[in-house]
Scaffold this motif. Structure first.
Motif, short mmCIF file in Angstrom:
data_model
loop_
_atom_site.label_atom_id
_atom_site.label_comp_id
_atom_site.label_asym_id
_atom_site.label_seq_id
_atom_site.Cartn_x
_atom_site.Cartn_y
_atom_site.Cartn_z
N UNK A 182 65.26 -9.70 42.16
CA UNK A 182 65.64 -9.65 40.75
C UNK A 182 66.36 -8.34 40.41
N UNK A 183 65.87 -7.24 40.92
CA UNK A 183 66.50 -5.93 40.65
C UNK A 183 65.89 -4.88 41.57
N UNK A 184 66.40 -3.66 41.51
CA UNK A 184 65.84 -2.48 42.19
C UNK A 184 65.17 -1.63 41.12
N UNK A 185 63.87 -1.49 41.12
CA UNK A 185 63.26 -0.68 40.06
C UNK A 185 63.72 0.77 40.12
N UNK A 186 63.88 1.37 38.96
CA UNK A 186 64.27 2.78 38.89
C UNK A 186 63.09 3.66 39.28
#
Ligand SMILES: Cc1cc2nc3c(=O)[nH]c(=O)nc-3n(C[C@@H](O)[C@H](O)[C@H](O)COP(=O)(O)OP(=O)(O)OC[C@H]3O[C@@H](n4cnc5c(N)ncnc54)[C@H](O)[C@@H]3O)c2cc1C
Ligand SMILES: Cc1cc2nc3c(=O)[nH]c(=O)nc-3n(C[C@H](O)[C@H](O)[C@H](O)COP(=O)(O)OP(=O)(O)OC[C@H]3O[C@@H](n4cnc5c(N)ncnc54)[C@H](O)[C@@H]3O)c2cc1C
Lengths: 251, 320
Positions: A182-186
């Motif tokens: 879904x995404x790369x967490x910050x």
């Protein structure tokens, strides 16, 4: 719009866990802990939504556990959550009781969206989100690898299934569980972490919520799994194929 | 009382994994004296129902509104059928289909659930289930409270069920469309067509890791070796993240769990999350340039070398 992000504290995935010799649990004294990676992805997505939609979106991280959970909730604040809530509970939980407590939080907070991990990487159950949706009779979309608003209160979600990428549309309120892509967490920056130390974490007792978490699954015993294969080093492709044919007889 | 087996199907046949769920259900029934029934849900199920009936009596929930496997409607049907048939247990194969739908159904039934079960035993008449935790580093023994019990099983851990001598009865479940929830709209499914066997059902799995830098390169080495062995292709998360291989090929803690007769790991380091998905394979082959790669510690046979050189040699040797 309110988004609730359940956040579980789990042993770091970089470390091998060791089971206590008596099988009662894991050796957790020297372990490092992190936010369950799938929950970090859920939080990142919630922050994305807030960034895209601007003001009027409130992101609340919620953890169910003892005071130790506060360190991960502070990381959630440092990543950008507006609020952090801890339901104080020190006993055993299972996905059913987690869903019950989250259900009570939902009734109190009235979020439009619950975004959470598809699975906690310690217990690997992959159930809590679906159970919560079932208890609330809300739409669910599990294993999300893409979330888009098609209308102010309707989401198009790409789901990662065994058969391929499935797309569904659900209306809010809904429970959505996240998959890895879904995404790369910050990362939380150091100054943000320092600031988060001073932010309040709202603590609620499960009694105030009117729920008594009662697990239906009891872990009786844990044992370490060891793979006992002795690797035979082969010299070349010819030897490998020969052994697979005549020794292992698998081809 | 019955044990209900939720069978996953592709519109024509029940998925082979459902047969292992049925085998477990039969064994549990032998202890409890319950009857075993299959449940198939979908649209246009005449063929699937006939296929499934070879193995057990089948309850058929066939309705246009059930054409796609959306959790809200399928869980609703499962909960209704479980109540009507007084199901003591509900069993299914552990796939994304079951992982999506069964926890929801179990919450609707206030039922206890254990997923990914790989073994079970009875202690003083009480059922104890074994399931992996911590990326497979630990095996937990759990007991469930109350009834019904909801259980998903790893197909690779159990044998497949044999057909019955006489086909079972087909029971038509009358679907009340007015009570079906309408929580989600199914848009579609995008999948890569493949002529290779399904990953979780294949006798041989050939998987590739980070050294393969494009889809073409993956096909040239991993795909061709899989074809030479009549196997399925798998990969590590590294390749899925890089967009080189589709998600449904990922083997591991957060992907698929496989236990084929032969697992060939090409350029895979052997991270615990990957091992969680394949370490129960019968024979494991590791090919890696790094003699210290952790993959060798779970391998039956290890070959140190460059996959680009070794794979063509292997294909040549297999052809001899
Ligand atoms: C002392 C102790 C005893 C335990 N005893 C048992 C036991 O008897 N039976 C048993 O089943 N388990 C037991 N557990 C493990 C239990 O706490 C698991 O966390 C629980 O079973 C939920 O499973 P899961 O996290 O794998 O759920 P999943 O369904 O994999 O989790 C999915 C999502 O749910 C959310 N979530 C899960 N837990 C929390 C949480 N605490 N706070 C916020 N969000 C959360 C997260 O968003 C997570 O991504 C015990 C743990 C401890 C520390
Ligand atoms: C929460 C979480 C969940 C995860 N879930 C999964 C999962 O389900 N499945 C999964 O696979 N991973 C998963 N991972 C990722 C996992 O930790 C590893 O990062 C991943 O498995 C590594 O993939 P790899 O072996 O392809 O790459 P690398 O670790 O980079 O290894 C590449 C290997 O190839 C060898 N090599 C390089 N060139 C050659 C050559 N020419 N010939 C032969 N060998 C060569 C190298 O020596 C090395 O051993 C997860 C991680 C996290 C944090």
């Amino acid at each position: 719009m309110k988004i609730l992000v359940p956040t579980k504290r789990v042993p770091s995935t970089d470390e091998g866990v060791r089971i206590r010799p008596d099988g009662s649990g894991i050796e957790d004294v020297a372990l490092a802990f992190i936010i369950n990676p799938f929950d970090a992805i859920a939080l990142e997505e919630a922050l994305h939504i807030r960034e895209r939609r601007g003001s009027g979106v409130e992101v609340t991280a919620v953890g169910i556990g003892n005071a130790a959970f506060e360190s991960e909730l502070r990381i959630a604040l440092a990543m950008g959550a507006d609020r952090a809530v801890r339901v104080d509970f020190d006993g055993a939980l299972d996905p059913w009781s987690v869903a019950q407590v989250l259900g009570a939080i939902v009734r109190r907070e009235k979020p439009d969206l619950v975004l959470m991990g598809k699975q906690a990487v310690d217990d690997d159950s992959n159930q809590a989100g679906q159970m919560l949706a079932g208890l609330l009779d809300w739409p669910q979309a599990t294993f999300a690898s893409k979330i888009e608003f098609v209308e102010p209160a309707r989401l198009s979600i790409a789901r990662e299934t065994d058969r391929g990428l499935e797309t569904v549309i659900v209306g809010l309120p809904a429970v959505v569980t996240t998959d890895l892509r879904l995404n790369e967490p910050r990362y939380a920056s150091l100054p943000a972490l320092m600031k988060a130390k001073k932010r309040p974490i709202e603590t609620i007792s499960h009694r105030d919520l009117g729920v008594l978490p009662e697990p239906k699954v009891r872990i009786l015993h844990l044992e370490q799994v060891a793979v006992d294969r002795v690797c035979v080093r082969v010299a070349d492709a010819a030897e490998l194929v020969h052994r697979l044919r005549y020794e292992a007889k698998v081809i | 009382m019955s044990i209900l087996v939720v069978a996953e199907h592709d519109g024509a046949h029940a998925r082979p994994g459902s047969s292992s769920a049925l085998a477990v259900a039969r064994d549990l029934a032998a202890h409890s004296g319950e009857r075993v029934e299959l449940l198939v849900i979908g649209r246009g199920l005449a063929f699937v129902a006939a296929d499934a009936a070879r193995f057990a009596p089948v309850i058929v929930a066939d309705h246009p509104l059930l054409a796609n496997p959306t959790a809200d409607r399928y869980a609703h049907i499962i909960a209704d059928v479980a109540k009507a048939r007084e199901a003591g247990s509900i069993v299914a194969n552990s796939t994304t289909f079951a992982k999506d739908i069964l926890p929801r159904a179990s919450a609707m039934l206030s039922a206890a659930m254990a997923g990914d079960v790989t073994g079970y035993s009875f202690a003083n008449g009480k059922l104890l289930l074994r399931r992996p935790m911590y990326a497979g580093a630990a095996m937990a023994t759990v007991a469930l409270t109350g009834r019904p019990l909801v259980i998903t099983v790893r197909a690779s851990a159990f044998p497949a069920a044999e057909p019955l001598a006489e086909p079972g009865e087909r029971i038509v479940w009358s679907v009340d469309a007015s009570t079906l929830p309408n929580h989600s709209e199914y848009v579609g499914l995008e999948s890569r067509p493949t002529l290779r066997p399904e990953l979780t059902e294949a006798r041989v799995v050939v998987s590739g890791g980070r050294p393969f830098r494009t889809g073409e390169e993956f096909e040239k080495y991993v795909g061709c070796l899989a074809d030479a062995l009549n196997g399925a292709t798998g990969c590590t998360r590294a390749l899925v993240d890089a967009g080189i291989a589709p998600n449904e090929w990922q083997v591991g803690q957060t992907g698929k769990v496989v236990a084929p007769q032969l697992y060939v790991a090409l350029g895979i380091s052997g991270a615990v999350q990957h091992l969680a998905g394949m370490k129960n394979s019968r024979v494991v082959v590791a090919v890696n340039t790094d003699p210290e790669a952790p993959m060798f510690s779970v391998a039956t046979y290890g070959l140190v070398g460059d996959v680009r050189q070794i794979v063509p040699e292997l294909i040549r040797e297999l052809g001899k």
